[in-house]
Enzyme design. Sequence first.
Site, PDB file in Angstrom:
ATOM      1  N   VAL A 101       0.916  -1.024   0.074  1.00  0.00           N
ATOM      2  CA  VAL A 101       0.072  -0.151   0.000  1.00  0.00           C
ATOM      3  C   VAL A 101       0.821   1.401  -0.255  1.00  0.00           C
ATOM      4  O   VAL A 101       1.861   1.518   1.003  1.00  0.00           O
ATOM      5  CB  VAL A 101      -0.956   0.042   1.350  1.00  0.00           C
ATOM      6  CG1 VAL A 101      -1.745   1.518   1.224  1.00  0.00           C
ATOM      7  CG2 VAL A 101      -1.747  -1.246   1.177  1.00  0.00           C
ATOM      8  N   LYS A 102       0.666   2.111  -1.158  1.00  0.00           N
ATOM      9  CA  LYS A 102       1.335   3.234  -1.095  1.00  0.00           C
ATOM     10  C   LYS A 102       0.940   4.584  -0.517  1.00  0.00           C
ATOM     11  O   LYS A 102      -0.493   4.876  -0.823  1.00  0.00           O
ATOM     12  CB  LYS A 102       1.736   3.643  -2.625  1.00  0.00           C
ATOM     13  CG  LYS A 102       2.973   4.387  -2.992  1.00  0.00           C
ATOM     14  CD  LYS A 102       3.247   4.184  -4.572  1.00  0.00           C
ATOM     15  CE  LYS A 102       4.342   5.011  -4.879  1.00  0.00           C
ATOM     16  NZ  LYS A 102       4.492   5.056  -6.462  1.00  0.00           N
ATOM     17  N   ILE A 103       1.378   5.164   0.344  1.00  0.00           N
ATOM     18  CA  ILE A 103       0.713   6.246   1.025  1.00  0.00           C
ATOM     19  C   ILE A 103       1.660   7.599   1.035  1.00  0.00           C
ATOM     20  O   ILE A 103       2.936   7.206   1.280  1.00  0.00           O
ATOM     21  CB  ILE A 103       0.663   5.864   2.814  1.00  0.00           C
ATOM     22  CG1 ILE A 103      -0.043   4.507   2.813  1.00  0.00           C
ATOM     23  CG2 ILE A 103       0.088   6.925   3.693  1.00  0.00           C
ATOM     24  CD1 ILE A 103      -0.635   4.160   4.133  1.00  0.00           C
TER      25      ILE A 103
END
Length: 216
Positions: free
Chosen positions: A82-84
């Site tokens: 998951v890219k945040i």
Amino acid sequence: MKIFLDTANLDEIKKYAEMGIVDGVTTNPTLVAKEGANLKEYTLKICEMVDGDISAEVIATDYEGIVKEGREIAKWHKNVVVKIPFIPEGVKAIKTLSSEGIKINCTLIFSANQALLAAKAGAYIVSPFAGRIDDMGQDSMQTIAEIRQIFDNYGIECQILFASTRHPRHVVDAATMGCDICTMPAGVLEKMFKHPLTDKGLTQFLSDWEAVKDKQ
Ligand code: G3P
């Protein structure tokens, strides 16, 4: 150093994945929009092509929204990261999601301090944007070297992903500086193959062989 493709274009991913040189893929909202793609559908297709970390980015910018989206994205496939974005609400969400065992790639990193904070919150990967740092007239290599040194000084296991790669020299820079991963557009990967002496040498070999081939 792992090589990732920075694209959501399935043809590009297929071409290089078949060569066995792609260790993972990063996408971002801009790249997915460029393909007119559905994020979940494309992420799953990419997971079928490449057996490695595949980053898919959240769109929410508030803590609750990022956590909700992050949990959902993480369920899509075991290889999804998951890219945040590195914003305060994002850092808080990294803490929550990483403590649940969800792998996080913290993106939009432009300084060693940001990388340190993201890693401290539990990020699995930090993504400094080298090309965009250079665009600002700053020295991305200094930033990358500082991140590497800080992580090494304290045994921080978070991986450094060299992003915003603009040319093949950047890839050499990433590798010599000890980055764990370099993500790049297909155009940069294509250029890594090129050398005029390879082409010249092959032309010569084939023409020399042509002269004697009837004797074989
Ligand atoms: O995916 C993040 C990063 O690699 C974007 O690169 O070229 O848009 O600065 P660029």
